[in-house]
Enzyme design. Structure first.
Site, PDB file in Angstrom:
ATOM      1  N   LYS A  17       0.817  -1.223   0.000  1.00 30.08           N
ATOM      2  CA  LYS A  17       0.000   0.000   0.000  1.00 30.08           C
ATOM      3  C   LYS A  17       0.847   1.267   0.000  1.00 30.08           C
ATOM      4  O   LYS A  17       0.598   2.183  -0.758  1.00 30.08           O
ATOM      5  CB  LYS A  17      -0.908   0.047   1.245  1.00 30.08           C
ATOM      6  CG  LYS A  17      -1.897  -1.083   1.332  1.00 30.08           C
ATOM      7  CD  LYS A  17      -2.828  -0.904   2.527  1.00 30.08           C
ATOM      8  CE  LYS A  17      -2.106  -0.939   3.865  1.00 30.08           C
ATOM      9  NZ  LYS A  17      -1.527  -2.224   4.237  1.00 30.08           N
ATOM     10  N   ARG A  91      -9.888   1.045   9.182  1.00 30.77           N
ATOM     11  CA  ARG A  91      -9.334  -0.283   9.415  1.00 30.77           C
ATOM     12  C   ARG A  91     -10.324  -1.145  10.191  1.00 30.77           C
ATOM     13  O   ARG A  91      -9.952  -2.207  10.665  1.00 30.77           O
ATOM     14  CB  ARG A  91      -8.080  -0.123  10.257  1.00 30.77           C
ATOM     15  CG  ARG A  91      -6.833  -0.705   9.625  1.00 30.77           C
ATOM     16  CD  ARG A  91      -5.691  -0.217  10.460  1.00 30.77           C
ATOM     17  NE  ARG A  91      -4.470  -0.907  10.288  1.00 30.77           N
ATOM     18  CZ  ARG A  91      -3.393  -0.382   9.756  1.00 30.77           C
ATOM     19  NH1 ARG A  91      -3.425   0.818   9.247  1.00 30.77           N
ATOM     20  NH2 ARG A  91      -2.275  -1.062   9.735  1.00 30.77           N
ATOM     21  N   ARG A 130      11.713  -5.707   5.267  1.00 34.42           N
ATOM     22  CA  ARG A 130      11.436  -4.317   4.899  1.00 34.42           C
ATOM     23  C   ARG A 130      12.289  -3.346   5.718  1.00 34.42           C
ATOM     24  O   ARG A 130      12.469  -3.521   6.914  1.00 34.42           O
ATOM     25  CB  ARG A 130       9.946  -4.068   5.145  1.00 34.42           C
ATOM     26  CG  ARG A 130       9.489  -2.675   4.873  1.00 34.42           C
ATOM     27  CD  ARG A 130       8.004  -2.635   4.661  1.00 34.42           C
ATOM     28  NE  ARG A 130       7.250  -2.681   5.896  1.00 34.42           N
ATOM     29  CZ  ARG A 130       5.924  -2.561   5.938  1.00 34.42           C
ATOM     30  NH1 ARG A 130       5.232  -2.430   4.826  1.00 34.42           N
ATOM     31  NH2 ARG A 130       5.283  -2.599   7.096  1.00 34.42           N
ATOM     32  N   ARG A 162      11.092  -1.152  11.133  1.00 26.85           N
ATOM     33  CA  ARG A 162      10.059  -0.722  12.073  1.00 26.85           C
ATOM     34  C   ARG A 162       9.962  -1.728  13.216  1.00 26.85           C
ATOM     35  O   ARG A 162      10.068  -2.929  12.989  1.00 26.85           O
ATOM     36  CB  ARG A 162       8.703  -0.676  11.350  1.00 26.85           C
ATOM     37  CG  ARG A 162       8.480   0.600  10.605  1.00 26.85           C
ATOM     38  CD  ARG A 162       7.285   0.523   9.695  1.00 26.85           C
ATOM     39  NE  ARG A 162       6.084  -0.021  10.320  1.00 26.85           N
ATOM     40  CZ  ARG A 162       4.892  -0.060   9.712  1.00 26.85           C
ATOM     41  NH1 ARG A 162       4.769   0.417   8.486  1.00 26.85           N
ATOM     42  NH2 ARG A 162       3.850  -0.563  10.309  1.00 26.85           N
ATOM     43  N   ARG A 173      -0.295  -8.589  13.756  1.00 29.03           N
ATOM     44  CA  ARG A 173      -0.925  -7.594  12.877  1.00 29.03           C
ATOM     45  C   ARG A 173      -1.797  -8.268  11.821  1.00 29.03           C
ATOM     46  O   ARG A 173      -2.844  -7.751  11.434  1.00 29.03           O
ATOM     47  CB  ARG A 173       0.149  -6.725  12.212  1.00 29.03           C
ATOM     48  CG  ARG A 173       0.769  -5.731  13.202  1.00 29.03           C
ATOM     49  CD  ARG A 173       2.052  -5.124  12.672  1.00 29.03           C
ATOM     50  NE  ARG A 173       1.887  -4.312  11.497  1.00 29.03           N
ATOM     51  CZ  ARG A 173       2.866  -4.041  10.624  1.00 29.03           C
ATOM     52  NH1 ARG A 173       4.074  -4.532  10.805  1.00 29.03           N
ATOM     53  NH2 ARG A 173       2.640  -3.273   9.603  1.00 29.03           N
TER      54      ARG A 173
HETATM   55  P1  AMP Z   1       0.607   0.918   9.448  1.00 32.97           P
HETATM   56  O1  AMP Z   1       1.814   1.755   9.224  1.00 32.97           O
HETATM   57  O2  AMP Z   1      -0.561   1.367   8.594  1.00 32.97           O
HETATM   58  O3  AMP Z   1       0.873  -0.556   9.317  1.00 32.97           O
HETATM   59  O4  AMP Z   1       0.141   1.175  10.978  1.00 32.97           O
HETATM   60  C1  AMP Z   1       0.978   0.863  12.070  1.00 32.97           C
HETATM   61  C2  AMP Z   1       0.167   0.709  13.342  1.00 32.97           C
HETATM   62  O5  AMP Z   1      -0.526   1.927  13.641  1.00 32.97           O
HETATM   63  C3  AMP Z   1      -0.937  -0.350  13.297  1.00 32.97           C
HETATM   64  O6  AMP Z   1      -0.446  -1.649  13.563  1.00 32.97           O
HETATM   65  C4  AMP Z   1      -1.896   0.158  14.374  1.00 32.97           C
HETATM   66  O7  AMP Z   1      -1.419  -0.130  15.681  1.00 32.97           O
HETATM   67  C5  AMP Z   1      -1.820   1.664  14.188  1.00 32.97           C
HETATM   68  N1  AMP Z   1      -2.838   2.129  13.237  1.00 32.97           N
HETATM   69  C6  AMP Z   1      -2.635   2.617  11.986  1.00 32.97           C
HETATM   70  N2  AMP Z   1      -3.790   2.959  11.396  1.00 32.97           N
HETATM   71  C7  AMP Z   1      -4.770   2.681  12.302  1.00 32.97           C
HETATM   72  C8  AMP Z   1      -6.193   2.801  12.302  1.00 32.97           C
HETATM   73  N3  AMP Z   1      -6.866   3.275  11.238  1.00 32.97           N
HETATM   74  N4  AMP Z   1      -6.862   2.422  13.422  1.00 32.97           N
HETATM   75  C9  AMP Z   1      -6.219   1.953  14.498  1.00 32.97           C
HETATM   76  N5  AMP Z   1      -4.893   1.800  14.568  1.00 32.97           N
HETATM   77  C10 AMP Z   1      -4.157   2.154  13.483  1.00 32.97           C
END
Ligand code: AMP
Length: 223
Positions: A17, A91, A130, A162, A173
């Protein structure tokens, strides 16, 4: 008739994404709003929100809706007036409902929900290799390595893994994705907004496919 593109991008972690989003925002000049990046920034700055979000993020859980929804709505209000590309939001069905109500209240509507798909197996292999810089440029140690180890080709910043890209957290996740985010596939399909893309194809193929789909959607919006 408005020709703005109001898009959301979703799919399992590691489906590509972020990579697609950075290409699309250049093609279509769309304000890009990435919840994960915003939350990481809050965490690094030690803001109240960052402190509250930290433990959920580190455990691979979703940050509670009330925190995320407020943060995103303020961002859309601030920079999403002529369309937006949301990455990582919504999400959950609760978040999708909140977004739908909010944009409807403003007399706007979602153009499409773009789903980038990949199996758990592919995703695990991709994510654990990554690496990314603080500007969000992403590499893979095996499939897309930088020219110099651990240095970003584009901005020269150090590349790091990360915290939540470690295998145990990735598995968590993925569970969170299947339990809470995957229901959005039916949710947007029922509303005629779902567009699917095969995230296991090359980055360029996925990009070409999304771009062609968006060009068509934009033409339809003009009709
Ligand atoms: P990402 O970089 O999109 O994988 O997001 C990293 C982390 O941020 C996720 O594993 C969640 O803990 C938190 N997070 C990101 N977007 C959301 C969302 N829309 N709702 C809740 N938690 C989020």
């Amino acid at each position: 008739m408005s020709t703005e593109l109001n898009l959301i991008l979703f799919g399992p972690p590691g489906a590509g994404k972020g990579t697609q989003a950075s290409r699309l925002r250049e093609d279509f000049d769309l304000p890009y709003i990435a919840t994960g990046d915003m939350l990481r920034e809050h965490r690094e700055n030690g803001s109240e929100l960052g402190k509250e979000a930290e433990s959920y993020m580190n455990d691979g859980d979703l940050v509670p809706d009330e925190l995320v929804i407020k943060m995103i709505m303020e961002e859309i209000e601030g920079k999403g007036d002529d369309g937006f590309l949301l990455d990582g939001f919504p999400r959950s069905v609760g978040q999708a409902d909140a977004l739908g109500e909010e944009i409807e209240r403003r007399g706007r509507r979602l153009t499409a929900a773009l789903l980038v798909e990949a199996s758990d197996e592919v995703v695990l292999q991709r994510i654990t290799g990554r690496r990314q810089c603080s500007n969000g440029h992403v590499y893979h140690v095996e499939f897309d390595p930088p020219k110099h180890e651990d240095v970003c080709d584009q901005c020269g910043k150090p590349l790091t893994q990360r915290d939540d890209d470690k295998p145990e957290t990735v598995e968590k996740r993925l569970k969170t994705y299947h339990g809470q985010t995957e229901p959005l596939v039916d949710y947007y399909d029922e509303r005629g907004l779902l567009r699917r893309f095969d995230g296991t194809r090359s980055q360029t193929e996925v990009h070409d496919h999304i771009r062609a789909t968006l060009a068509t959607l934009r033409l339809e919006e003009r009709l």
